[in-house]
Write an enzyme that holds these catalytic residues in place. Sequence first.
Site, mmCIF file in Angstrom:
data_model
loop_
_atom_site.group_PDB
_atom_site.id
_atom_site.type_symbol
_atom_site.label_atom_id
_atom_site.label_comp_id
_atom_site.label_asym_id
_atom_site.label_seq_id
_atom_site.Cartn_x
_atom_site.Cartn_y
_atom_site.Cartn_z
ATOM 1 N N ASP A 468 0.825 -1.204 0.000
ATOM 2 C CA ASP A 468 0.000 0.000 0.000
ATOM 3 C C ASP A 468 0.863 1.259 0.000
ATOM 4 O O ASP A 468 2.076 1.220 0.243
ATOM 5 C CB ASP A 468 -0.915 -0.004 1.223
ATOM 6 C CG ASP A 468 -2.252 0.685 0.958
ATOM 7 O OD1 ASP A 468 -2.339 1.470 -0.006
ATOM 8 O OD2 ASP A 468 -3.204 0.435 1.720
ATOM 9 N N ASP A 538 -10.783 2.009 -3.068
ATOM 10 C CA ASP A 538 -11.235 1.692 -1.713
ATOM 11 C C ASP A 538 -12.756 1.650 -1.622
ATOM 12 O O ASP A 538 -13.300 1.189 -0.622
ATOM 13 C CB ASP A 538 -10.709 2.736 -0.723
ATOM 14 C CG ASP A 538 -9.283 2.459 -0.300
ATOM 15 O OD1 ASP A 538 -8.792 1.335 -0.530
ATOM 16 O OD2 ASP A 538 -8.640 3.369 0.266
#
Length: 737
Positions: A468, A538
């Site tokens: 990430d 997301d």
Amino acid sequence: MVRLSRCACSILSLTVLAVSHTAAGETVHVQTPSTSLVLEANKGEELKFVYYGTRLGAEEIPGIVAAGIPDAKAYAAYGKYPDDETSLWVVHSDGNMTSRLVVRDVVTDSAGGSFVTKVMTSDDVYPFDVDVCYRTYPDSEVFETWTEITNREKGEVLLTRYDSAYLPVHMGNVWVSHMAGTWANESRIVEEPLLPGVMRIRNKDGVRNSQTSRAEVMLSLDGPPHERHGATIGAALCYSGNYVMDIETHTGRYHHFRAGINPDNSSYRLKPGERFVTPPVAMTFSLEGKGGVSRNFHRWGRKHILRHGDSPRKVLLNSWEGVYFDIDEPKMVAMMKDAAALGGELFVMDDGWFGGKYQRNDDSKALGDWVTDRRKLPHGLNALADSARVASVGFGLWLEPEMADISSEIYEKHPDWVLKASRRDIVAGRGGSQVVLDFSNPKVRDYAVDVVDRILKENPGIEYIKWDSNSGIYMHGSQHLPKERQSHLYIDWHKGFEEVLKRVRERHPDIVMQACGGGGGRVNWGVLRYFDEFWTSDNTDPLQRIYMQWGTSYFYPAIAMGAHISASPNHQTRRSTPIKFRADVAMSGRLGIELQPKEMTEEERNVCRQAIADYKSVRGTIQFGDLYRLVSPYDRLGVASLMYVSPQKDDAVVFWYRTEPFAGQILPMVKLDGLDRERMYTVTELNRIDDTPMPFEGKSYSGAFLMDNGLDIPYRHDVPDDRKSEYSSRVLHLQSR
């Protein structure tokens, strides 16, 4: 010019390059199986662009210019006409800001199944070289182009613009398709005509580059874009950092397309003898509209760029939306077992598993301290990997090696390792504490590589990493670079990032890695040489995902597109949707799950289990097939539909979603595409919840009928009243006999 043997010339003229002499001079003909790029490369003159489009025969090339296709500069430097937009701006070692690049040679070479052509140019006054490069593959309709800039002057030269590529596009009714968005709303399609002026698409995040805009465009040359027909050019900058794409339109014969690293606050000094290589721009041309461009990119990407592009992707359960930071050993083991019971093949433990002095209970502490938090996981990561094996699933882990928190041991020990402007306070990101590590610093790069290497060596049961990146660069400044090199930061950071990825891959070539950037911030071909897939957004809301995955599919294949079944109400939009709708949308990408299985109803578990089983039965067609977008959600017709067709055209999967429920609504018949007109296809519904099958269930139709007429898909599910919803979706499996 390198001379080729008769045998080599024969091969290259079929697939890659032909260099010939015409009355006009020396011609370079870069070819894919179906397209041609023609350049005039006369020694001592500027390199000229002549043609890009459908493939030409050698006998056609001498007459191209006479046919009304004027030549244009192929890669011009700032100089003779300062009012023209140019691709290269240089300040020479004596302060002269003008350049003129002329051809000195053309060379070609083969390596790793591809062919590279270099048109070698130099300034006609200064010892300063620019090689304009082209890479082609015998089996791909996509070529890559970039530049290699070398300073042979006695002093430093300053690069203030350094595009990777320039392409003139003949003036006309040209439209551009591109993407825009923001966090949780990435990859939204924008289509508009090219009008006088300069259209600019750019990114200046510093770390991630695809959350707001995207470094990819399609140019429709015959008017408004169409999926199935029309001359269309696709271009994608393969780079992980700041970029700019300009399309200039004025009164001349061409629209001028340029793409490369964003030069804003990024002037770059080259020492004598130093070489600067720009990132490649991948391009393709198709007469089959946007769909043809997409399929060209998908095939090229799977075969030549994407890590493990020929390996099926597993169905995974990610812990994030299920428990967020509330991680402990019993929860993780239980989620593994639940994932396996649903048919999942991999379990990924997300953020919250690490911490020593500082505990990772939210997003404000411990980032960078990559030690297992024994308060949460007393038996460590190996024990979890063992539990995963017992549950018959693989084990994966979340990491963010590029970042740290101010509240962390690594920051306390090495405050000089983070990006920070001199004499100014740190500006922190996510959680009010996150800072970016300085990858221009070799010590920091070593640290990041060692973090990943140590975790994987100490825990050999890990087979997947979610990598990430949750912060951009909020204050321009490196504590490592000298003052005269501060403008190198954006570029040197990404050089360092790529070095880290290369070194990790050298040590761990088989680990599966996902590129995540605070959601969809790392969707670019520049990083996918090192990653197997990306996290699309997301936002897991299925209705919004239809739009975002639609845009993402313009340049990226389903095998790389993480798409998860999540909870209802959705955690980002609070929208409530039935489990079938959520599953059917996620099945059109790399299927995964993003929820706490223990919170599912029995009905949801049953539908989810069936969807995963059905997905596995058609995974090969979805992940390796050709995509055909049938009805766009952006057309606001109340429905969206797409399909995947196997390369042999003997198998297909059709996705159909109702996007706008209105009473009395008449939805369009969906005409299919990409099938063999002569074959007969039997239709079966996957993930069916209806009490009675659709009228055409089990019936067989010719490919011609399905493409010319289509199917009238029922838009209401035949279920009891207490299970009815305004949302409906269908997944159809077509098998030929």
